[in-house]
Design a protein around this motif. Sequence first.
Motif, PDB file in Angstrom:
ATOM      1  N   SER A  59     -22.322  65.784 -44.941  1.00  0.00           N
ATOM      2  CA  SER A  59     -22.842  66.768 -44.764  1.00  0.00           C
ATOM      3  C   SER A  59     -23.073  67.762 -43.690  1.00  0.00           C
ATOM      4  O   SER A  59     -24.397  66.946 -43.176  1.00  0.00           O
ATOM      5  N   ASN A 180     -13.065  71.069 -46.500  1.00  0.00           N
ATOM      6  CA  ASN A 180     -12.944  72.251 -46.295  1.00  0.00           C
ATOM      7  C   ASN A 180     -12.268  73.194 -46.530  1.00  0.00           C
ATOM      8  O   ASN A 180     -12.656  74.209 -48.230  1.00  0.00           O
ATOM      9  N   GLY A 183     -12.850  72.216 -51.514  1.00  0.00           N
ATOM     10  CA  GLY A 183     -14.432  73.222 -52.206  1.00  0.00           C
ATOM     11  C   GLY A 183     -14.463  73.278 -53.279  1.00  0.00           C
ATOM     12  O   GLY A 183     -14.589  73.915 -54.256  1.00  0.00           O
ATOM     13  N   VAL A 218     -19.200  72.910 -48.867  1.00  0.00           N
ATOM     14  CA  VAL A 218     -18.436  72.168 -49.650  1.00  0.00           C
ATOM     15  C   VAL A 218     -18.919  71.681 -51.026  1.00  0.00           C
ATOM     16  O   VAL A 218     -18.173  71.735 -51.916  1.00  0.00           O
ATOM     17  N   ARG A 219     -20.079  70.820 -51.023  1.00  0.00           N
ATOM     18  CA  ARG A 219     -20.448  69.662 -51.804  1.00  0.00           C
ATOM     19  C   ARG A 219     -21.111  70.996 -52.851  1.00  0.00           C
ATOM     20  O   ARG A 219     -20.701  71.028 -54.286  1.00  0.00           O
ATOM     21  N   GLN A 221     -19.551  73.961 -53.773  1.00  0.00           N
ATOM     22  CA  GLN A 221     -18.945  74.506 -53.846  1.00  0.00           C
ATOM     23  C   GLN A 221     -18.075  73.598 -55.873  1.00  0.00           C
ATOM     24  O   GLN A 221     -17.552  74.091 -56.416  1.00  0.00           O
ATOM     25  N   LEU A 222     -18.080  72.027 -54.597  1.00  0.00           N
ATOM     26  CA  LEU A 222     -16.945  71.930 -55.463  1.00  0.00           C
ATOM     27  C   LEU A 222     -18.038  71.291 -56.879  1.00  0.00           C
ATOM     28  O   LEU A 222     -17.445  71.138 -58.136  1.00  0.00           O
TER      29      LEU A 222
END
Length: 425
Positions: A59, A180, A183, A218-219, A221-222
Motif C-alpha cells: 500500500s 481500488n 476495496g 483499500v486494505r 476497506q477489505l
Amino acid sequence: MTTPQTRTRPRFIRPETSPFTPGVPAAPDLFTGRADQVRVLLRKARAAAGGRLEVAFLSGSRGIGKSSLSRFAAAVSERASGMLPIHVFLGGATSPDEVVRRSLDRLANVARPKPWWEQLRSLFGERLTQVGLFGASVQFAPKPEELVGLTSGFGMVLAEVVEALPERRSGLFLILDDLNGLGESTEFATWLKSFVDTVAVDQTRLPLFVLLVGGDEVRRQLIRRHESVARFLDPVHIAPWSPEKSTRFFRRAFASAAMTIEADSVDLFTLFAGGMPVLAHELGDVAFRLGAGRTVTRREAEQALPAAAEILGRKYLEAQVLDRLRSAKYRALLGRFPEMVRAGIMRRREIRPRLPGGERRVFDNFLREMVRRGILERVPDLGPGCYRFVQDLHFLYFCVRAVEIAGAGRHRTRRPRPSTRRSST
C-alpha cells in the motif's frame, strides 16, 4: 555521482532516450530506495518458492511507486528464486470473476512466446483464442458458466498451471495491481478469504505469492468488508522518499544519460518532488527534454517546474478544478500559497484575517470547492477550520503552481527553500 569524462551526450536529444519514465513503472536499474520493503517481499517469495501460499498487501499513496516496487521485487525474485512474475492490472474490475479472467489471460500471454506454451495451451484448451496482429497475442475467454467454476476453484487451477511450468520455474509471483475498484466489494473480500482458506484446508502444495497492490484505504476497506482477511493480508507500506533518496535518484538517472545536475538544481527538484517518485519522473523528464548541454542548470530546473506542474495537473486533477485555478481570482489567491500552507496544513482562522477583503470570500469558496472535489479534507483533531491535502500529489501541484504565479507577478513571493519541505508521516 559524476559522469565519466569519456561519455558525451548526443547533440540533439531524442525524447525516447529519456531515462525517466513518467506514468509507467520505473525500470529496475533506476529503482531507488525501498530496501526494507524489498527484503520483506523477497522473503515471502522465497517461502512461496518452497511450496506454500504467501499473501501480502502493498500500500501507499497515489504516485508513490507501488507498481514499480512490485515489478522490481518480482524481477529480483525471478532471478534469485525462479518465480514466474505475472503482473495483472485490475483497473475497472469489480468482481472476483473478472480478477480470475484477467489473471489467466495475462498468464497465457506471458507464456505465449515461451517453450512451455504448448503445455499451458493444452491445459486451457478452447478457452484461448488468438487475437492481435497475426495472432501475436491470445485472449482467455471462457464461457460464463466455466468462469464461475474457475473462480471458485482458482487454487486448483493455479496448482495445475504450476505443474505445467518447466522445472526451472519454482512457482508464480502473482501481482494483483490497482485494486481500488475492489476495496468496497464484499464479494471480492469473501472470495479472497475463501481462496486462501481452501488452499490451506486442502493442504495443496501451491508455490504461489499473491501480492495485492492498492491505495492505503483499500486494505482497510477489505477488512471492513470481511474482518478475517486481516489474518493473512500482511501489510507492506511505502512512505515517501527521504531527501537523500530523492537526490540519489536524480543524480543516478541523469548520469545514466551521460549528464550531471547542479547542486542547486537537484535541491530544487528534491524539494518539489516531495519524496513522490511520480513527480520526480515528471520533473526529470521535462528537464531532460529542455536541456541544451550535459549539465542541468538552475535555470533549466526552474523552467521545468511549471511545465511539470501542467503535466501533473492534466493527469491527476479533474478538468473542472484546473478551469477554476485558471481564473484571475484563484490565481491571485494561489500566489499567496507559500504563506498560507505550512506542512500541508491550512488553518482558516490564521489565513483569512491576513487576506484583502475581496480575497476572503474567494478563499472560503476555494476551501469548499477543494473539499467537495476530494482534494482537501477537514482535520478536526487540529481544531475547527483546519484542512490538509488528501493526496501529496495535490499538495505538490499547488506548491509548484504557486511559485509560478508568484514569480510572474509584480511583487514576487520568495521561493521556498528545502527547509520548508512538507513533513511526511
